[in-house]
Write a protein that holds these residues in place. Structure first.
Motif, mmCIF file in Angstrom:
data_model
loop_
_atom_site.group_PDB
_atom_site.id
_atom_site.type_symbol
_atom_site.label_atom_id
_atom_site.label_comp_id
_atom_site.label_asym_id
_atom_site.label_seq_id
_atom_site.Cartn_x
_atom_site.Cartn_y
_atom_site.Cartn_z
ATOM 1 N N LEU A 1 0.811 -1.219 0.000
ATOM 2 C CA LEU A 1 0.000 0.000 0.000
ATOM 3 C C LEU A 1 0.848 1.274 0.000
ATOM 4 N N ASN A 2 2.182 1.116 0.005
ATOM 5 C CA ASN A 2 3.111 2.253 0.084
ATOM 6 C C ASN A 2 2.945 3.039 1.377
ATOM 7 N N VAL A 3 2.606 2.324 2.448
ATOM 8 C CA VAL A 3 2.511 2.937 3.772
ATOM 9 C C VAL A 3 3.826 2.675 4.496
ATOM 10 N N ASN A 4 4.643 3.703 4.618
ATOM 11 C CA ASN A 4 5.960 3.561 5.238
ATOM 12 C C ASN A 4 5.951 4.242 6.598
ATOM 13 N N LEU A 5 5.673 3.464 7.627
ATOM 14 C CA LEU A 5 5.562 4.000 8.973
ATOM 15 C C LEU A 5 6.516 3.298 9.924
ATOM 16 N N LYS A 6 7.028 4.065 10.885
ATOM 17 C CA LYS A 6 7.801 3.465 11.963
ATOM 18 C C LYS A 6 6.841 2.720 12.891
ATOM 19 N N ASP A 7 7.397 1.863 13.734
ATOM 20 C CA ASP A 7 6.551 1.036 14.607
ATOM 21 C C ASP A 7 5.642 1.880 15.488
ATOM 22 N N ASN A 8 6.188 2.962 16.071
ATOM 23 C CA ASN A 8 5.350 3.811 16.931
ATOM 24 C C ASN A 8 4.270 4.526 16.136
ATOM 25 N N GLU A 9 4.568 4.871 14.863
ATOM 26 C CA GLU A 9 3.574 5.516 14.015
ATOM 27 C C GLU A 9 2.460 4.545 13.639
ATOM 28 N N LYS A 10 2.817 3.286 13.419
ATOM 29 C CA LYS A 10 1.788 2.267 13.155
ATOM 30 C C LYS A 10 0.852 2.142 14.347
ATOM 31 N N GLU A 11 1.431 2.152 15.545
ATOM 32 C CA GLU A 11 0.607 2.040 16.752
ATOM 33 C C GLU A 11 -0.349 3.219 16.870
#
Length: 497
Positions: free
Chosen positions: A28-38
């Motif tokens: 999906l081209n979603v490039n997030l850090k772990d904390n951003e995913k949370e």
């Protein structure tokens, strides 16, 4: 940029392995850090807990960045009449959240929608905030946010086609009023450099700082932003190492910025006891002027802003056997701007390959570079005149004060004459240049001019003119098969974006 359903992300997280979930986000081209995913998952969960209407989760863009300036938005949802921006935060102060939303509203205002909703989700508090019309931060109920998200169906659009980066790239000389009103933002890197330089100046009676960077890295905006702020509390002189443009004169005459061309700089200026003297385009400073500065180095703070590639003559930036740039590089407080925020990446790539035949790595589509080939200069004047009528800016080679040089035969009459020295530090949407018959490539692959009689270097003037472009570049080639072949080679390269 993918058009994303938020509920799909939440359900995928709850039902897939971590490895497969991350692969899905990558797709999906979603490039997030772990904390951003949370933070994102927590936001979606909060929304789902209040509203299960399917449409509310559909039609989001995650992590979109405006080209060139790399301005990023966590979540965007675009409708016919509105744009909704949601920023995901954790532990940020209300003031920093407000400032970011104000900045976001500035950028999103270019889309000219009737309504702009700037919202932030503070995950550590599990609270929502909205920026009001008065640019204040207010807490927002999730029910009210749901109503906003359901006002209209989302539109699937090409975001890159909506945002024109040049709208946000303010030049102190070409957009003087917008600059004075503060209708621009510095990048984080620019702000860090500014804060460091301001602190050094405020803590010291004398010393030196330097800013280096190639065309398009935002040196000029940063330098004049420092001037604007420091002039409120310190006595500041800015010395432009070239001719003053209309924009320079407007800053000096209407906005009381103490600004002079380098030819008026002398030891007498130190009697005015400036707290800061700034040299812009300092790579062009001459040896006698450098000597004056070195002899008076304990009489002021100095800031040198330079690009060592932008010299126009043999005399520019020479100090004995060394260059001015070498001296500046040795300054302890030296800051380097590397991120290209102004220049069109496509045009920068083309110029890089045009001036050096060895550079064949940057292969991409060149939609905004065009060439026209002529056998004689006589045919060119009417052609360029018509281009000027259509908004193109023709930049000529600077004539010698005395005598003639062969490169002057490439110059034609212009309705709005501008030469390479006139446009130092300026930028224009559409630029046309003329490349005559004596331009050639050395055996090493570097662009040169086969005949140089006089102080000005034609290949350097051409480079200066080409790097003034914001959107479109047109090269008119006159009786030069070698240059034509190189241009065709670049423009016909395998198309990789």
């Amino acid at each position: 940029m993918n058009f994303i359903n938020l509920l799909s992300i939440l359900e995928s997280k709850n039902n897939l392995s971590d490895d497969l979930f991350n692969k899905y986000l990558e797709y999906l081209n979603v490039n997030l850090k772990d904390n951003e995913k949370e933070d994102l998952l927590k936001f979606i969960g909060k929304l789902f807990g209040e509203c299960q209407i399917p449409n509310i989760f559909d039609g989001y863009y995650i992590g979109y960045k405006i080209p060139q300036i790399s301005k990023e938005f966590d979540l965007l949802k675009i409708t016919e009449n509105s744009i909704i921006n949601i920023e995901l935060k954790s532990g940020a102060s209300n003031e920093s959240i407000k400032n970011q939303l104000i900045k976001n509203r500035y950028y999103l205002g270019s889309l000219q929608k009737d309504n702009i909703y700037n919202i932030a989700y503070q995950s550590n508090e599990d609270k929502l905030y909205i920026l009001t019309e008065k640019k204040e931060l207010e807490e927002l109920d999730v029910v009210d946010m749901s109503r906003i998200l359901l006002l209209e169906p989302p539109l699937e659009v090409n975001l890159d086609s909506l945002f024109d980066p040049s709208e946000f790239l303010v030049s102190p000389f070409n957009n003087t009023d917008r600059f004075i009103k503060g209708e621009y933002f510095l990048t984080n890197h620019q702000k860090e450099i500014k804060e460091s330089i301001v602190k050094i100046i405020e803590d010291n009676k004398y010393g030196a700082c330097a800013i280096s960077g190639k065309a398009g890295t935002g040196k000029t905006l940063l330098v004049y932003d420092i001037v604007k702020e420091m002039s409120l509390k310190k006595k500041v002189l800015i010395v432009h190492c070239g001719k003053l443009s209309d924009g320079h004169e407007k800053l000096r005459d209407r906005h009381e910025i103490d600004l002079i061309p380098i030819k008026f700089f002398s030891a007498e200026k130190f009697s005015k006891k400036y707290n800061l003297i700034i040299f812009d385009e300092a790579q062009r400073i001459r040896s006698k002027q450098l000597k004056v500065i070195l002899e008076n180095k304990e009489k002021s703070n100095y800031l040198f802003s330079y690009d060592k590639t932008q010299t126009l003559s043999h005399q520019d930036g020479k100090y004995g056997s060394r260059s001015a740039a070498e001296l500046f590089e040795g300054i302890k407080n030296h800051f380097n701007l590397t991120e290209n925020i102004r220049s069109n990446a496509e045009i920068s790539s083309f110029i890089k390959r045009f001036v050096d035949k060895k550079d064949n790595v940057s292969q991409r589509k060149y939609k905004n570079i065009t060439i026209q080939n002529f056998e004689k200069i006589d045919c060119v004047e009417d052609y360029v005149s018509n281009l000027e009528d259509c908004g193109w800016v023709y930049i000529s080679y600077t004539n010698l004060l005395y005598g003639n040089s062969i490169y002057q035969t490439y110059n034609i009459n212009s309705k709005t004459p501008k030469n390479a020295h006139d446009v130092i530090g300026q930028e224009f949407d559409k630029v046309v240049v003329i490349v005559g018959e004596k331009f050639a490539y050395k055996e090493t692959g570097e662009l040169t001019h086969q005949v140089t009689n006089g102080p000005h270097l034609p290949h350097k003037m051409l480079f200066q003119a080409m790097t003034r472009v914001r959107k479109e570049l047109k090269i008119v080639i006159v009786n030069n098969p070698e240059i034509l072949e190189r241009c065709l080679e670049i423009l016909s390269s395998p198309k990789k974006v």
